[in-house]
Design a protein around this motif. Structure first.
Motif, short mmCIF file in Angstrom:
data_model
loop_
_atom_site.label_atom_id
_atom_site.label_comp_id
_atom_site.label_asym_id
_atom_site.label_seq_id
_atom_site.Cartn_x
_atom_site.Cartn_y
_atom_site.Cartn_z
N ARG A 1 1.13 -1.60 -0.06
CA ARG A 1 -0.07 0.20 0.28
C ARG A 1 1.30 1.47 0.28
O ARG A 1 0.63 2.25 -0.60
CB ARG A 1 -0.83 0.02 1.04
CG ARG A 1 -2.13 -0.87 0.84
CD ARG A 1 -2.93 -0.90 2.51
NE ARG A 1 -2.09 -1.06 3.90
CZ ARG A 1 -2.67 0.35 4.05
NH1 ARG A 1 -2.84 1.50 4.12
NH2 ARG A 1 -1.55 0.10 5.75
N PHE A 2 1.46 1.08 0.71
CA PHE A 2 2.75 2.52 0.60
C PHE A 2 4.43 1.83 0.13
O PHE A 2 4.89 1.44 -0.12
CB PHE A 2 3.67 2.60 2.28
CG PHE A 2 2.27 3.11 3.22
CD1 PHE A 2 0.21 3.32 2.88
CD2 PHE A 2 2.62 3.88 4.00
CE1 PHE A 2 -0.08 3.51 3.27
CE2 PHE A 2 1.30 4.32 4.92
CZ PHE A 2 1.10 3.50 5.22
N THR A 3 4.32 3.46 -0.78
CA THR A 3 5.73 2.77 -1.53
C THR A 3 6.71 3.89 -1.08
O THR A 3 6.55 5.58 -1.20
CB THR A 3 5.38 3.61 -2.88
OG1 THR A 3 4.35 2.07 -3.14
CG2 THR A 3 6.91 3.22 -4.12
N ILE A 4 8.18 4.21 -0.74
CA ILE A 4 8.94 5.17 -0.03
C ILE A 4 9.57 5.38 -1.46
O ILE A 4 10.38 4.42 -2.26
CB ILE A 4 9.82 4.50 0.54
CG1 ILE A 4 10.65 5.88 1.05
CG2 ILE A 4 11.02 3.50 0.34
CD1 ILE A 4 11.41 5.47 2.27
N SER A 5 10.52 7.15 -1.75
CA SER A 5 10.84 7.25 -2.96
C SER A 5 11.71 8.48 -2.34
O SER A 5 11.39 8.85 -2.17
CB SER A 5 10.51 7.33 -4.39
OG SER A 5 9.17 8.36 -4.21
#
Length: 127
Positions: free
Chosen positions: A66-70
């Motif tokens: 559900r979450f994405t770090i970039s």
């Protein structure tokens, strides 16, 4: 000293999305480790995600998928894209940078290695 500023929090309906930003200032380093943490009301702090200079991202079980770090190196900014938000995601969210004396795998599970923290941004998910 490294300084961090979170932004992008707010109130959203269950199932909605938010994108948090973490602006980082200070000396640049060829190696880095950035983490996102959160503290729900009345609960202890927990790790959410982390990413290092090797671009390997790690996610907590409750947010994986559900979450994405970039990251945006040009603007010295890191992001946390949050989709399919649930009421249990309600928390104060913090970004943090690992201390210079630490090296090796970058992991939010090693919370004690993160030396610099932002002031936090509130995320509230309503049902």
């Amino acid at each position: 000293q490294v300084q961090l500023q979170e932004s992008g929090g707010g109130t959203v309906q269950s199932g909605g999305s938010l994108k948090l930003s973490c602006a980082v200032s200070g000396s640049g380093y060829s190696r880095y480790c950035i983490g996102w943490f959160r503290q729900p009301p009345g609960k202890e702090r927990e790790g959410v995600a982390s990413i290092g200079s090797n671009a390997e991202a790690m996610y907590g079980d409750s947010v994986a998928g559900r979450f994405t770090i970039s990251q945006d190196h040009a603007n010295n900014t890191w992001y946390l894209q949050m989709n399919s938000l649930k009421p249990e995601d309600t928390a104060m969210y913090y970004c943090a940078v690992r201390g210079r004396s630490w090296y090796g795998p970058c992991s939010f599970r090693l919370a004690h290695t993160f030396a610099y923290w932002g002031q936090g941004t509130q995320v509230t998910v309503s049902s």
